[in-house]
Design a protein around this motif. Structure first.
Motif, PDB file in Angstrom:
ATOM      1  N   GLY A  64      45.670  18.147  34.820  1.00 62.35           N
ATOM      2  CA  GLY A  64      46.855  17.456  34.335  1.00 62.35           C
ATOM      3  C   GLY A  64      47.704  16.860  35.441  1.00 62.35           C
ATOM      4  O   GLY A  64      48.096  15.683  35.375  1.00 62.35           O
ATOM      5  N   VAL A  65      47.973  17.646  36.489  1.00 61.23           N
ATOM      6  CA  VAL A  65      48.828  17.127  37.559  1.00 61.23           C
ATOM      7  C   VAL A  65      48.082  16.148  38.461  1.00 61.23           C
ATOM      8  O   VAL A  65      48.689  15.230  39.018  1.00 61.23           O
ATOM      9  N   ILE A  66      46.768  16.317  38.588  1.00 58.49           N
ATOM     10  CA  ILE A  66      46.001  15.352  39.391  1.00 58.49           C
ATOM     11  C   ILE A  66      45.955  14.003  38.666  1.00 58.49           C
ATOM     12  O   ILE A  66      46.132  12.949  39.291  1.00 58.49           O
ATOM     13  N   HIS A  71      54.659  24.602  36.056  1.00 63.95           N
ATOM     14  CA  HIS A  71      55.429  25.013  34.883  1.00 63.95           C
ATOM     15  C   HIS A  71      56.913  25.028  35.216  1.00 63.95           C
ATOM     16  O   HIS A  71      57.393  25.898  35.942  1.00 63.95           O
ATOM     17  N   LEU A  72      57.629  24.045  34.689  1.00 68.44           N
ATOM     18  CA  LEU A  72      59.054  23.890  34.962  1.00 68.44           C
ATOM     19  C   LEU A  72      59.815  23.647  33.663  1.00 68.44           C
ATOM     20  O   LEU A  72      59.289  22.986  32.757  1.00 68.44           O
ATOM     21  N   PRO A  73      61.043  24.139  33.556  1.00 66.63           N
ATOM     22  CA  PRO A  73      61.869  23.784  32.399  1.00 66.63           C
ATOM     23  C   PRO A  73      62.102  22.275  32.363  1.00 66.63           C
ATOM     24  O   PRO A  73      62.318  21.646  33.395  1.00 66.63           O
ATOM     25  N   GLY A  74      62.015  21.712  31.174  1.00 66.13           N
ATOM     26  CA  GLY A  74      62.288  20.291  31.029  1.00 66.13           C
ATOM     27  C   GLY A  74      61.073  19.405  30.925  1.00 66.13           C
ATOM     28  O   GLY A  74      61.201  18.178  30.917  1.00 66.13           O
ATOM     29  N   GLY A  75      59.873  20.011  30.841  1.00 69.76           N
ATOM     30  CA  GLY A  75      58.679  19.182  30.677  1.00 69.76           C
ATOM     31  C   GLY A  75      57.559  19.454  31.653  1.00 69.76           C
ATOM     32  O   GLY A  75      56.488  18.860  31.550  1.00 69.76           O
ATOM     33  N   GLY A  76      57.785  20.326  32.633  1.00 68.49           N
ATOM     34  CA  GLY A  76      56.721  20.690  33.562  1.00 68.49           C
ATOM     35  C   GLY A  76      56.531  19.705  34.698  1.00 68.49           C
ATOM     36  O   GLY A  76      57.169  18.654  34.764  1.00 68.49           O
ATOM     37  N   GLU A 127      55.487   1.474  51.392  1.00 66.84           N
ATOM     38  CA  GLU A 127      56.124   1.650  52.710  1.00 66.84           C
ATOM     39  C   GLU A 127      56.544   3.088  52.957  1.00 66.84           C
ATOM     40  O   GLU A 127      56.453   3.594  54.070  1.00 66.84           O
ATOM     41  N   GLN A 128      57.052   3.757  51.923  1.00 69.10           N
ATOM     42  CA  GLN A 128      57.533   5.128  52.085  1.00 69.10           C
ATOM     43  C   GLN A 128      57.146   5.959  50.859  1.00 69.10           C
ATOM     44  O   GLN A 128      57.991   6.370  50.077  1.00 69.10           O
ATOM     45  N   PRO A 129      55.841   6.219  50.684  1.00 64.00           N
ATOM     46  CA  PRO A 129      55.410   6.939  49.484  1.00 64.00           C
ATOM     47  C   PRO A 129      55.823   8.413  49.502  1.00 64.00           C
ATOM     48  O   PRO A 129      55.834   9.054  50.549  1.00 64.00           O
ATOM     49  N   VAL A 130      56.187   8.903  48.337  1.00 64.71           N
ATOM     50  CA  VAL A 130      56.431  10.329  48.158  1.00 64.71           C
ATOM     51  C   VAL A 130      55.157  10.929  47.583  1.00 64.71           C
ATOM     52  O   VAL A 130      54.683  10.496  46.534  1.00 64.71           O
ATOM     53  N   ARG A 131      54.583  11.904  48.285  1.00 66.30           N
ATOM     54  CA  ARG A 131      53.327  12.509  47.841  1.00 66.30           C
ATOM     55  C   ARG A 131      53.587  13.920  47.321  1.00 66.30           C
ATOM     56  O   ARG A 131      54.474  14.621  47.821  1.00 66.30           O
ATOM     57  N   PHE A 132      52.803  14.320  46.341  1.00 75.15           N
ATOM     58  CA  PHE A 132      53.013  15.604  45.673  1.00 75.15           C
ATOM     59  C   PHE A 132      51.828  16.537  45.883  1.00 75.15           C
ATOM     60  O   PHE A 132      50.671  16.127  45.765  1.00 75.15           O
ATOM     61  N   LEU A 133      52.151  17.805  46.189  1.00 79.52           N
ATOM     62  CA  LEU A 133      51.154  18.865  46.289  1.00 79.52           C
ATOM     63  C   LEU A 133      51.560  19.958  45.309  1.00 79.52           C
ATOM     64  O   LEU A 133      52.624  20.567  45.449  1.00 79.52           O
ATOM     65  N   ALA A 134      50.752  20.188  44.280  1.00 85.82           N
ATOM     66  CA  ALA A 134      51.049  21.239  43.304  1.00 85.82           C
ATOM     67  C   ALA A 134      50.857  22.605  43.955  1.00 85.82           C
ATOM     68  O   ALA A 134      49.857  22.848  44.636  1.00 85.82           O
ATOM     69  N   LEU A 135      51.823  23.491  43.726  1.00 84.48           N
ATOM     70  CA  LEU A 135      51.771  24.853  44.242  1.00 84.48           C
ATOM     71  C   LEU A 135      52.123  25.767  43.081  1.00 84.48           C
ATOM     72  O   LEU A 135      53.282  25.832  42.667  1.00 84.48           O
ATOM     73  N   SER A 136      51.116  26.441  42.516  1.00 83.16           N
ATOM     74  CA  SER A 136      51.331  27.156  41.257  1.00 83.16           C
ATOM     75  C   SER A 136      50.595  28.476  41.223  1.00 83.16           C
ATOM     76  O   SER A 136      49.594  28.669  41.908  1.00 83.16           O
ATOM     77  N   VAL A 137      51.095  29.390  40.394  1.00 84.67           N
ATOM     78  CA  VAL A 137      50.390  30.641  40.145  1.00 84.67           C
ATOM     79  C   VAL A 137      49.195  30.409  39.239  1.00 84.67           C
ATOM     80  O   VAL A 137      48.236  31.179  39.236  1.00 84.67           O
ATOM     81  N   SER A 138      49.220  29.325  38.475  1.00 77.47           N
ATOM     82  CA  SER A 138      48.145  29.037  37.528  1.00 77.47           C
ATOM     83  C   SER A 138      46.911  28.472  38.229  1.00 77.47           C
ATOM     84  O   SER A 138      47.022  27.617  39.104  1.00 77.47           O
ATOM     85  N   ASP A 139      45.754  28.942  37.794  1.00 76.01           N
ATOM     86  CA  ASP A 139      44.498  28.362  38.277  1.00 76.01           C
ATOM     87  C   ASP A 139      43.689  27.819  37.105  1.00 76.01           C
ATOM     88  O   ASP A 139      42.462  27.691  37.178  1.00 76.01           O
ATOM     89  N   ARG A 184      51.355  22.473  20.692  1.00 75.65           N
ATOM     90  CA  ARG A 184      52.561  23.070  20.128  1.00 75.65           C
ATOM     91  C   ARG A 184      53.221  24.048  21.097  1.00 75.65           C
ATOM     92  O   ARG A 184      54.397  24.377  20.956  1.00 75.65           O
ATOM     93  N   LEU A 185      52.449  24.529  22.060  1.00 71.04           N
ATOM     94  CA  LEU A 185      52.947  25.542  22.988  1.00 71.04           C
ATOM     95  C   LEU A 185      53.613  24.902  24.193  1.00 71.04           C
ATOM     96  O   LEU A 185      53.187  23.855  24.679  1.00 71.04           O
ATOM     97  N   THR A 186      54.661  25.558  24.692  1.00 74.36           N
ATOM     98  CA  THR A 186      55.279  25.120  25.933  1.00 74.36           C
ATOM     99  C   THR A 186      54.390  25.519  27.102  1.00 74.36           C
ATOM    100  O   THR A 186      53.462  26.327  26.951  1.00 74.36           O
ATOM    101  N   GLN A 187      54.680  24.972  28.281  1.00 76.48           N
ATOM    102  CA  GLN A 187      53.901  25.322  29.471  1.00 76.48           C
ATOM    103  C   GLN A 187      53.957  26.819  29.741  1.00 76.48           C
ATOM    104  O   GLN A 187      52.944  27.445  30.082  1.00 76.48           O
ATOM    105  N   ARG A 188      55.126  27.434  29.596  1.00 75.75           N
ATOM    106  CA  ARG A 188      55.252  28.870  29.866  1.00 75.75           C
ATOM    107  C   ARG A 188      54.487  29.681  28.824  1.00 75.75           C
ATOM    108  O   ARG A 188      53.842  30.687  29.158  1.00 75.75           O
ATOM    109  N   GLU A 189      54.529  29.253  27.571  1.00 78.07           N
ATOM    110  CA  GLU A 189      53.785  29.959  26.533  1.00 78.07           C
ATOM    111  C   GLU A 189      52.288  29.885  26.797  1.00 78.07           C
ATOM    112  O   GLU A 189      51.564  30.858  26.572  1.00 78.07           O
ATOM    113  N   ARG A 190      51.804  28.746  27.294  1.00 78.21           N
ATOM    114  CA  ARG A 190      50.388  28.626  27.630  1.00 78.21           C
ATOM    115  C   ARG A 190      50.014  29.587  28.753  1.00 78.21           C
ATOM    116  O   ARG A 190      48.932  30.184  28.756  1.00 78.21           O
TER     117      ARG A 190
END
Length: 239
Positions: A119-121, A79-84, A100-112, A178-184
């Motif tokens: 969504g992020v996977i 959940h981030l300002p600007g679209g999550g 050659e140089q991939p950037v990999r992402f690991l989600a770290l969130s309070v949400s379970d 209709r809800l933002t990520q924070r509202e959800r």
């Protein structure tokens, strides 16, 4: 080469030269105090091998910092300002696809919540861990993601397996959209019976901000009170 580090053991050092492994990380989270805490916990490069090369608090900052630093791993809040976090993943798709140089992402969130995990996977993240994780386990997870492994907090793995066991896309819920990520996030906590003060503490926001989010949710969903909101969320399995 030393044996792989167990998740519950401290990262071993190879002596004066420091840890055998090294990973460059960017922290993306809209709470400065949380970023500071993570930096203090895992960013002791001489002990952990993790070098924090940048931080960001919203989507635009994240894309700018990630593009400029090209880290091996990004710790990404959902959940981030600007679209999550999903928007960060979308805009960094080319960096993730770099062979050659991939950037990999690991989600770290309070949400379970299952919808956040899936969504992020689907967006390309290599894993998802909650903020209850220990520093040692987080370091281990970062290195595993750097290696290309998929990493999940135990109960979250089931969400992913269930979601990808079916090729059917999840139905679109126009009301929920209709809800933002924070509202959800506030919606789910309200539906779980949390008091406003408890929600404020968990999300690092003020009680007044919680009240504003609840009012917005009730207005957008055309509901009258938190009891109706709880029934609405339960019917959609958001609790």
């Amino acid at each position: 080469m030393s044996e792989p580090t167990e998740a519950n053991e401290p990262v071993e050092s190879t002596g004066e030269s420091g840890p055998e492994r090294h990973v460059r990380v960017v922290l993306v989270d809209d709470h400065r105090m949380f970023r500071t805490g993570v930096q203090a916990e895992i960013g002791r490069t001489e002990q952990t091998g993790v070098e924090v090369v940048g931080e960001a608090a919203d989507v635009d900052q994240a894309v700018t910092v990630i593009t400029a630093t090209r880290p091996e791993v990004v710790l990404l809040d959902v959940h981030l300002p600007g679209g999550g976090g999903v928007e960060v993943l979308r805009r960094c798709a080319a960096l993730m696809a770099d062979t050659e140089q991939p950037v990999r992402f690991l989600a770290l969130s309070v949400s379970d919540a299952a919808e956040d995990v899936i969504g992020v996977i689907r967006g390309g993240a290599r894993g998802y861990v909650t903020k209850t994780i220990t520093g040692t386990d987080l370091v281990d997870s970062v290195f595993r993601v750097q290696d290309g492994d998929a990493v999940f907090s135990p109960r979250l793995a089931g969400f992913v397996l269930d979601a990808f066991a079916s090729t059917d896309a999840p139905p679109v819920d126009e009301d929920l959209d209709r809800l933002t990520q924070r509202e959800r996030e506030v919606l789910r906590l309200i539906a779980r019976g949390y008091a406003y003060k408890e929600i404020a503490k968990q999300l690092f926001i003020s009680v007044k901000t919680v009240e504003s989010h609840v009012s917005a949710v009730l207005r957008k969903l055309q509901l009258s009170n938190r009891h109706e909101l709880t029934r609405w969320a339960t019917a959609r399995r958001l609790v």
